[in-house]
Design a protein around this motif. Structure first.
Motif, PDB file in Angstrom:
ATOM      1  N   TRP A 215       0.816  -1.220   0.000  1.00 30.61           N
ATOM      2  CA  TRP A 215       0.000   0.000   0.000  1.00 30.61           C
ATOM      3  C   TRP A 215       0.848   1.268   0.000  1.00 30.61           C
ATOM      4  O   TRP A 215       0.420   2.301  -0.532  1.00 30.61           O
ATOM      5  CB  TRP A 215      -0.936   0.002   1.209  1.00 30.61           C
ATOM      6  CG  TRP A 215      -0.238   0.076   2.538  1.00 30.61           C
ATOM      7  CD1 TRP A 215       0.246  -0.955   3.270  1.00 30.61           C
ATOM      8  CD2 TRP A 215       0.048   1.265   3.283  1.00 30.61           C
ATOM      9  NE1 TRP A 215       0.830  -0.506   4.426  1.00 30.61           N
ATOM     10  CE2 TRP A 215       0.710   0.859   4.468  1.00 30.61           C
ATOM     11  CE3 TRP A 215      -0.194   2.614   3.075  1.00 30.61           C
ATOM     12  CZ2 TRP A 215       1.152   1.770   5.437  1.00 30.61           C
ATOM     13  CZ3 TRP A 215       0.239   3.534   4.036  1.00 30.61           C
ATOM     14  CH2 TRP A 215       0.885   3.105   5.199  1.00 30.61           C
ATOM     15  N   ALA A 218       2.012   2.144  -3.822  1.00 30.07           N
ATOM     16  CA  ALA A 218       0.987   2.023  -4.867  1.00 30.07           C
ATOM     17  C   ALA A 218       1.272   2.979  -6.021  1.00 30.07           C
ATOM     18  O   ALA A 218       1.771   4.088  -5.822  1.00 30.07           O
ATOM     19  CB  ALA A 218      -0.391   2.303  -4.268  1.00 30.07           C
ATOM     20  N   LYS A 220      -1.222   3.828  -8.201  1.00 25.48           N
ATOM     21  CA  LYS A 220      -2.450   4.609  -8.412  1.00 25.48           C
ATOM     22  C   LYS A 220      -2.529   5.714  -7.363  1.00 25.48           C
ATOM     23  O   LYS A 220      -2.204   5.513  -6.197  1.00 25.48           O
ATOM     24  CB  LYS A 220      -3.686   3.718  -8.336  1.00 25.48           C
ATOM     25  CG  LYS A 220      -3.689   2.566  -9.338  1.00 25.48           C
ATOM     26  CD  LYS A 220      -3.742   3.067 -10.771  1.00 25.48           C
ATOM     27  CE  LYS A 220      -4.042   1.945 -11.766  1.00 25.48           C
ATOM     28  NZ  LYS A 220      -2.986   0.914 -11.811  1.00 25.48           N
ATOM     29  N   VAL A 224      -8.029   3.327  -1.938  1.00 21.93           N
ATOM     30  CA  VAL A 224      -9.352   2.709  -2.017  1.00 21.93           C
ATOM     31  C   VAL A 224      -9.732   2.157  -0.640  1.00 21.93           C
ATOM     32  O   VAL A 224      -8.933   1.447  -0.015  1.00 21.93           O
ATOM     33  CB  VAL A 224      -9.371   1.562  -3.047  1.00 21.93           C
ATOM     34  CG1 VAL A 224     -10.768   0.940  -3.132  1.00 21.93           C
ATOM     35  CG2 VAL A 224      -8.921   2.064  -4.418  1.00 21.93           C
ATOM     36  N   LEU A 259      -7.071  -5.752  -6.538  1.00 19.80           N
ATOM     37  CA  LEU A 259      -6.757  -4.332  -6.680  1.00 19.80           C
ATOM     38  C   LEU A 259      -5.321  -4.029  -6.282  1.00 19.80           C
ATOM     39  O   LEU A 259      -4.650  -3.214  -6.933  1.00 19.80           O
ATOM     40  CB  LEU A 259      -7.727  -3.496  -5.852  1.00 19.80           C
ATOM     41  CG  LEU A 259      -9.194  -3.538  -6.282  1.00 19.80           C
ATOM     42  CD1 LEU A 259     -10.041  -2.670  -5.360  1.00 19.80           C
ATOM     43  CD2 LEU A 259      -9.371  -3.090  -7.737  1.00 19.80           C
ATOM     44  N   SER A 260      -4.821  -4.675  -5.220  1.00 17.16           N
ATOM     45  CA  SER A 260      -3.430  -4.448  -4.813  1.00 17.16           C
ATOM     46  C   SER A 260      -2.466  -4.842  -5.923  1.00 17.16           C
ATOM     47  O   SER A 260      -1.481  -4.132  -6.187  1.00 17.16           O
ATOM     48  CB  SER A 260      -3.112  -5.242  -3.543  1.00 17.16           C
ATOM     49  OG  SER A 260      -3.838  -4.762  -2.446  1.00 17.16           O
ATOM     50  N   HIS A 264      -3.189  -0.423  -6.704  1.00 16.42           N
ATOM     51  CA  HIS A 264      -4.009   0.408  -5.812  1.00 16.42           C
ATOM     52  C   HIS A 264      -3.529   0.287  -4.367  1.00 16.42           C
ATOM     53  O   HIS A 264      -3.118  -0.795  -3.923  1.00 16.42           O
ATOM     54  CB  HIS A 264      -5.476  -0.016  -5.880  1.00 16.42           C
ATOM     55  CG  HIS A 264      -6.116   0.185  -7.214  1.00 16.42           C
ATOM     56  ND1 HIS A 264      -6.640   1.391  -7.614  1.00 16.42           N
ATOM     57  CD2 HIS A 264      -6.294  -0.677  -8.260  1.00 16.42           C
ATOM     58  CE1 HIS A 264      -7.137   1.276  -8.832  1.00 16.42           C
ATOM     59  NE2 HIS A 264      -6.942   0.032  -9.251  1.00 16.42           N
ATOM     60  N   VAL A 266      -4.850  -0.266  -1.133  1.00 18.37           N
ATOM     61  CA  VAL A 266      -6.122  -0.827  -0.683  1.00 18.37           C
ATOM     62  C   VAL A 266      -6.184  -0.838   0.843  1.00 18.37           C
ATOM     63  O   VAL A 266      -5.249  -1.294   1.518  1.00 18.37           O
ATOM     64  CB  VAL A 266      -6.315  -2.263  -1.215  1.00 18.37           C
ATOM     65  CG1 VAL A 266      -7.604  -2.869  -0.678  1.00 18.37           C
ATOM     66  CG2 VAL A 266      -6.329  -2.251  -2.745  1.00 18.37           C
ATOM     67  N   ASP A 302     -11.327   6.612  -2.765  1.00 14.96           N
ATOM     68  CA  ASP A 302     -12.428   5.958  -3.474  1.00 14.96           C
ATOM     69  C   ASP A 302     -13.039   4.928  -2.533  1.00 14.96           C
ATOM     70  O   ASP A 302     -12.320   4.272  -1.765  1.00 14.96           O
ATOM     71  CB  ASP A 302     -11.928   5.266  -4.737  1.00 14.96           C
ATOM     72  CG  ASP A 302     -11.447   6.248  -5.797  1.00 14.96           C
ATOM     73  OD1 ASP A 302     -11.894   7.405  -5.779  1.00 14.96           O
ATOM     74  OD2 ASP A 302     -10.615   5.839  -6.632  1.00 14.96           O
ATOM     75  N   ASN A 552     -12.093  -2.509 -10.923  1.00 13.38           N
ATOM     76  CA  ASN A 552     -10.765  -1.954 -11.194  1.00 13.38           C
ATOM     77  C   ASN A 552     -10.824  -0.903 -12.295  1.00 13.38           C
ATOM     78  O   ASN A 552     -10.199   0.161 -12.187  1.00 13.38           O
ATOM     79  CB  ASN A 552      -9.808  -3.073 -11.575  1.00 13.38           C
ATOM     80  CG  ASN A 552      -8.430  -2.553 -11.939  1.00 13.38           C
ATOM     81  OD1 ASN A 552      -7.762  -1.903 -11.149  1.00 13.38           O
ATOM     82  ND2 ASN A 552      -8.002  -2.833 -13.174  1.00 13.38           N
ATOM     83  N   LEU A 555     -12.318   2.348 -11.041  1.00 12.79           N
ATOM     84  CA  LEU A 555     -11.394   3.101 -10.204  1.00 12.79           C
ATOM     85  C   LEU A 555     -10.268   3.735 -11.016  1.00 12.79           C
ATOM     86  O   LEU A 555      -9.710   4.762 -10.617  1.00 12.79           O
ATOM     87  CB  LEU A 555     -10.777   2.172  -9.150  1.00 12.79           C
ATOM     88  CG  LEU A 555     -11.726   1.600  -8.093  1.00 12.79           C
ATOM     89  CD1 LEU A 555     -11.026   0.513  -7.295  1.00 12.79           C
ATOM     90  CD2 LEU A 555     -12.246   2.694  -7.179  1.00 12.79           C
ATOM     91  N   THR A 556      -9.944   3.138 -12.135  1.00 15.79           N
ATOM     92  CA  THR A 556      -8.759   3.541 -12.898  1.00 15.79           C
ATOM     93  C   THR A 556      -9.072   4.548 -13.991  1.00 15.79           C
ATOM     94  O   THR A 556      -8.278   5.459 -14.252  1.00 15.79           O
ATOM     95  CB  THR A 556      -8.088   2.297 -13.519  1.00 15.79           C
ATOM     96  OG1 THR A 556      -7.801   1.353 -12.484  1.00 15.79           O
ATOM     97  CG2 THR A 556      -6.808   2.672 -14.232  1.00 15.79           C
TER      98      THR A 556
END
Length: 557
Positions: A215, A218, A220, A224, A259-260, A264, A266, A302, A552, A555-556
């Motif tokens: 995390w 990340a 992104k 999230v 997601l990770s 992201h 997360v 998000d 995903n 979110l992207t």
């Protein structure tokens, strides 16, 4: 790694939040010359969550007085053991050295090794919550923390709960305080049919925050936050959705890993009350967001929510606390959510337990973590009261406030009425079906009916007319909304016969008309970016690869 030292309960709570830092270390700016082997002590003093100005903190021969925010700072302490005094009263002995940061809480001191210093410095800047514990064994997360809201009403609050509504996942349950459940009594053969113990939470302030893999690195930009639904927890919902308990090796990972792995940052929240009040959980979501922003430096997060978790999330994102006099103290929306992905959300409520008598008898026979729609019933050869298993506050405390808040009369809906199907019928010429839904008595049940329970005149903490108020209020206009719903009606099969909600199009539990209802959420101008259905049931829509890929992308993009 951390150690705890017990002490007496304090009328004032001293939080040494940011900590013991070697003078000159990069984690903390100082305005004096760095001296090798000396340390700074920075923290704040709270009483019932409220900062205390003018409190005197003494460490060794040095002292500091808290400012209007309750903050103090003592500089240039040498390594060693010290007595710590608060307003002249000895509170504990503390050891200051290069390996330790510290949080002094209601009943413990937590010391953390220096390798965790960076994380603790980030979390300690949260303005609305206090770090209570860093979990030794965070599997299946990279890091797990126990937090407590600093809101005085949350600290003092004790929501009613059945013991069966605590997290079912043993690991998640162990991350909350051992005494989180305060027992007030037990059910019996004649009352509530042996569901077990009932009581209240020790405090409404607690939540667990999981950190996904990598995390801190990340790719992104926006972190999230995953919000689980009723009866679930952050492990079962997001890390191993096909396993109720946490396996040592996860063979079927969930959205957390998905997601990770795609860059992201997360995070996931877990609530101690898996059927809890959605406004209280909305406050905990607000606190979690504040922590995440402090950790990552992001201005927004998000949110991805599943099932009941949507209602808790909406409670915060719409400042729904403003709609009842006794919830106005909860946190208003701070403008810190960028995108909200509603997955299988009861956006216009549900009526399942009032619609199906057999659903109620199944809950009782299986002793499930779910409410019933009657307050008295003749089942198993005895007429009993079910006052702690129903959804109103008329006859006893409401132990299922979060379910009460999601009720909606679909039979008489103004826009899209959904009548009964054959599975709602009862063998007494539908006397029991009608008494259950509209209120009244049959030979088998006595019920107030769905409309009376929605109105819930004795209800507190926003348990009256919730769905109506939620859709009249709407999300804050700065939020981008994505709606993902399931279209597969079978939740399971009994031999060849599908089990699920079949009175109208559904995901097996939730009517499509509810999961796709966005008129209320967009009332104030929130931007509905996309609404998509996929052929999965209420569970599958949050754990299969196709819907995870959609999340995903949402979110992207």
């Amino acid at each position: 790694m951390f150690r705890k030292f017990k002490k007496n309960m304090l009328p004032l709570m001293l939080v040494l939040a940011a900590m013991l830092v070697i003078a000159g270390c990069s984690q903390m700016d100082t305005d004096f010359d760095a001296v090798e082997g000396q340390f700074d002590l920075v923290g704040n003093v709270l009483e019932d969550g409220t900062p205390i100005e003018g409190a005197v903190v003494e460490v060794g021969e040095k002292e500091a007085v808290t400012d209007e925010a309750g903050v103090f700072e003592i500089k240039a302490l040498a390594e060693g053991e010290y007595d710590l005094f608060l307003n002249g009263e000895l509170k504990d002995k503390i050891m200051i050295d290069a390996d330790m940061t510290m949080v002094l809480e209601d009943d413990s001191i937590t010391l953390n090794t220096s390798e965790e210093l960076k994380d603790i410095e980030k979390t300690a800047t949260s303005s609305s919550a206090t770090l209570i514990d860093v979990i030794d064994d965070p599997h299946p997360w990279e890091r797990v923390e126990l937090w407590g809201s600093d809101n005085p009403e949350m600290i003092a609050g004790q929501e009613p709960i059945l013991e069966i509504s605590l997290p079912k996942n043993n690991k998640v349950r162990s991350w909350f305080p051992d005494d989180i459940f305060v027992k007030d009594g037990s059910s019996s053969r004649y009352q509530d049919y042996d569901f077990g113990n009932y009581g209240r939470l020790k405090s409404d302030r607690y939540f667990v925050l999981g950190h996904g893999s990598n995390w801190e690195n990340a790719t992104k930009e926006t972190p999230v936050l995953l919000v689980h639904g009723a009866t679930h927890d952050m492990n079962h919902a997001w890390a191993h959705p096909f396993d109720e308990q946490t396996p040592s090796t996860i063979s079927n990972p969930g959205l957390k890993q998905y997601l990770s792995d795609r860059g992201h940052a997360v995070f996931a929240i877990s609530f101690p009350h898996t059927q809890g009040n959605n406004l209280i959980q909305g406050q905990l979501i607000a606190d979690a967001i504040d922590v995440i922003k402090s950790k990552t430096g992001a201005d927004e997060v998000d949110i991805v929510a599943h099932s009941k978790g949507n209602v808790s999330s909406i409670s915060y994102m719409s400042s729904l606390n403003q709609e009842w006099d006794d919830t106005s103290w909860l946190e208003d929306y701070r403008g810190d959510v960028r995108r909200y992905i509603a997955v299988a959300g009861p956006l216009k409520g549900l009526d399942t337990m009032f619609r199906y008598y057999t659903g109620n008898t199944t809950v009782i026979s299986e002793q499930e973590n779910a409410p019933v729609a009657f307050h008295d019933a003749y089942i198993y050869s005895l007429y009993r009261d079910y006052h702690r298993w129903d959804m109103s506050a008329t006859y006893n405390d409401n132990f299922f406030q979060g379910q009460t808040q999601m009720l909606h009369n679909w039979v008489e809906d103004d826009e899209n009425p959904i009548g009964f199907n054959s599975e709602s019928n009862t063998s007494d010429w539908n006397a029991t079906r009608n008494a259950l839904y509209y209120g009244g008595s049959s030979y088998y049940v006595t019920s107030d009916g769905i409309d009376a329970v929605i109105e819930n005149p004795q209800g507190e903490m926003g348990t009256s007319n919730f769905i109506e108020k939620m859709n009249n209020k709407g999300l804050a206009p700065d939020i981008d909304l994505y709606v993902l719903h399931g279209t597969r009606q079978a939740m399971d099969h009994f031999f060849w016969y599908p089990i699920g909600e079949k009175a109208a199009s559904s995901d097996g539990l939730l009517f499509t008309a509810s999961a796709t209802y966005t008129d209320g959420l967009t009332r104030r101008g929130a931007n509905l970016v996309d609404l998509t259905g996929k052929h999965y049931n209420h569970r599958g829509i949050a754990r299969e690869e196709e819907p995870m890929s959609y999340i995903n992308s949402a979110l992207t993009n």
